[in-house]
Design a protein around this motif. Structure first.
Motif, PDB file in Angstrom:
ATOM      1  N   MET B   1       2.458   5.796 -10.248  1.00 56.64           N
ATOM      2  CA  MET B   1       3.349   5.587  -9.103  1.00 56.64           C
ATOM      3  C   MET B   1       2.998   4.284  -8.383  1.00 56.64           C
ATOM      4  SD  MET B   1       5.837   7.490  -8.317  1.00 56.64           S
ATOM      5  CE  MET B   1       6.052   7.311  -6.540  1.00 56.64           C
ATOM      6  N   THR B   2       4.000   3.638  -7.948  1.00 54.63           N
ATOM      7  CA  THR B   2       3.792   2.410  -7.198  1.00 54.63           C
ATOM      8  C   THR B   2       3.799   2.739  -5.711  1.00 54.63           C
ATOM      9  OG1 THR B   2       5.356   1.620  -8.816  1.00 54.63           O
ATOM     10  CG2 THR B   2       4.483   0.032  -7.272  1.00 54.63           C
ATOM     11  N   PRO B   3       2.797   2.290  -5.023  1.00 52.04           N
ATOM     12  CA  PRO B   3       2.782   2.556  -3.588  1.00 52.04           C
ATOM     13  C   PRO B   3       3.871   1.762  -2.883  1.00 52.04           C
ATOM     14  CG  PRO B   3       1.009   1.082  -4.175  1.00 52.04           C
ATOM     15  CD  PRO B   3       1.679   1.475  -5.456  1.00 52.04           C
ATOM     16  N   ILE B   4       4.485   2.392  -1.935  1.00 53.73           N
ATOM     17  CA  ILE B   4       5.582   1.729  -1.235  1.00 53.73           C
ATOM     18  C   ILE B   4       5.301   1.749   0.263  1.00 53.73           C
ATOM     19  CG2 ILE B   4       8.022   1.968  -0.567  1.00 53.73           C
ATOM     20  CD1 ILE B   4       8.514   2.929  -3.434  1.00 53.73           C
ATOM     21  N   ALA B   8       0.611   1.688   1.410  1.00 54.03           N
ATOM     22  CA  ALA B   8      -0.182   0.845   0.537  1.00 54.03           C
ATOM     23  C   ALA B   8      -1.009  -0.166   1.320  1.00 54.03           C
ATOM     24  CB  ALA B   8       0.722   0.110  -0.436  1.00 54.03           C
ATOM     25  N   ALA B   9      -0.770  -0.282   2.620  1.00 57.19           N
ATOM     26  CA  ALA B   9      -1.447  -1.300   3.405  1.00 57.19           C
ATOM     27  C   ALA B   9      -2.955  -1.064   3.370  1.00 57.19           C
ATOM     28  CB  ALA B   9      -0.948  -1.271   4.836  1.00 57.19           C
TER      29      ALA B   9
END
Lengths: 281, 144
Positions: B1-4, B8-9
């Motif tokens: 999964m891509t952090p959005i 994700a900071a």
């Protein structure tokens, strides 16, 4: 052929060009310019003008996703844009000065190099060791990104900022001269030259391509080299094609198909080169 | 999964940079809207061309008139403006393409504001330089 047929052929061809470009990660320009000039006999400056505005459309779409994922190093992008836009102005200016046949020659050479570069192994040269150079520290270029595959934050340090600027000037010049995004030059300048991680290099290159293209597009527009009958359908077509390409399968990984495309691109680049060398027909 | 998004900071990112990132996310979306709008204008312009010149639909054109240099298209602001007032197709396409060219210019201009707000003199100067280069391109093209 009626004007309507011409516009529709440009549109359909650009959809295919944008689709192939996004699969190969090359952008549409390298595919569409040979199509316009070799198949439809469009003046190469009109083809370049049409391509350069299309690049703005495709890069702006992709850039949003990368920035959101924090892959883009915004500071590196801002600094390097000084060099790419200056280069693009130089290239756009030169394109108006030199004979069209030489544009074919340069395009053929750059296209062949881009095709060969597709075979390059993408190895990661980034590191977090050492101090970082004084320039990079002063401009606060060092950063970090979240690597989804590793599942952690990866810090990196930037070196050789001045080499990066010089390479970016050349990349910008090729972009302005030939109407291509020249990501194929920008990415290695960052990952091999400045040691940015490959993912950050790709995202940052994409971010800069739109701004770089705007610098020479303004010049082409003011000069009258943006032909609405060609640039209109080409810009719309490339964007549609790139959107389909991104949705269908992302970046093409199959090695065999990549080799086939590399061979096709090399054949087309040879044709561009020959057309230029033979001179006006 | 891509952090959005903010999940994700990273804690290591300086506070100020997170603000720049947030501004850039907003700008990126504005740009996407800009791209779609400008291409819609382009398509409307193309339709207008054929509405005003039905003969282009049926009679064969000398393709050279379209593909070779020599024909003059609206390419100064006043020509484009006058053309649009007369709902001329070529000028409308030109407006769409001009909007497309101006979207990245707008991004740079807004970035300058973000850096001024942060009191980051070095980056205000760098971004301002890029903006000046972009605006110069129109001037240089006119002079030729």
């Amino acid at each position: 052929m009626t004007a309507l047929e011409f516009v529709l052929i440009c549109f359909a061809g650009s959809i295919v060009g944008g689709f192939i470009g996004s699969l190969l990660g090359l952008g549409g320009g390298l595919v569409v310019i040979p199509m316009l000039t070799l198949a439809l006999k469009v003046d190469i400056r009109y083809a370049i003008g049409a391509s350069i505005v299309s690049i703005i459309a495709t890069s702006s779409g992709a850039a949003a996703a990368y920035v959101r994922e924090r892959m883009t190093n915004l500071r590196v992008a801002m600094v390097l844009e000084v060099a790419t836009t200056l280069g693009a102005l130089t290239g756009g200016y030169l394109a108006g000065r030199i004979a069209g046949r030489w544009l074919f020659v340069v395009f053929g050479v750059v296209m062949a190099c881009s095709a060969v570069m597709m075979l390059r192994k993408r190895r990661n040269a980034a590191s977090d060791e050492g101090e970082g150079t004084p320039w990079a520290n002063y401009l606060r270029l060092n950063g970090s990104y979240y690597d989804a595959a590793l599942g952690k934050e990866v810090p990196y340090r930037v070196i050789r900022a001045r080499l990066g600027l010089a390479l970016m000037y050349v990349a910008g010049m090729m972009s302005g001269l030939l109407g291509i995004g020249s990501g194929v030059l920008k990415v290695p300048a960052m990952d091999l030259g400045m040691r940015l991680p490959i993912k950050v290099s790709t995202a940052t290159s994409n971010f800069m391509i739109g701004v770089t293209a705007a610098a020479s597009a303004g010049l082409y527009f003011a000069r009258g080299d943006i032909n609405p009958f060609i640039a209109g359908p080409v810009a719309a077509g490339i964007l549609v094609g790139a959107m389909i390409g991104a949705r269908v399968m992302g970046r093409l990984q199959n090695a065999l198909i990549r080799y086939v495309f590399v061979v096709v691109l090399l054949i087309v680049s040879a044709q561009m080169l020959l057309k230029g060398l033979k001179g006006p027909s | 999964m891509t952090p959005i998004g903010s999940g994700a900071a990273s804690p290591s990112a300086p506070q100020e940079d997170r603000r720049v990132v947030r501004v850039e996310i907003v700008i990126s979306w504005v740009l996407r809207v800009g791209v779609v709008t400008s291409l819609a204008v382009v398509v409307v312009g193309l339709v207008l061309i054929f509405v005003h010149h039905p003969e282009l639909l049926t009679s064969a054109t000398r393709l050279q008139d379209l593909t070779q240099r020599g024909t003059v298209f609206p390419h100064t602001l006043s020509e484009v403006f006058q053309g649009v007032m007369q709902t001329r197709g070529e000028a409308t396409v030109a407006v769409g393409l001009l909007l497309l060219i101006l979207t990245p210019v707008t991004r740079v201009a807004v970035s300058i504001l973000a850096f001024i707000y942060q009191r980051d003199r070095v980056y205000t100067f760098i971004t301002l330089t890029v903006l000046i280069i972009l605006l110069m391109s129109f001037v240089i093209g006119r002079l030729e």
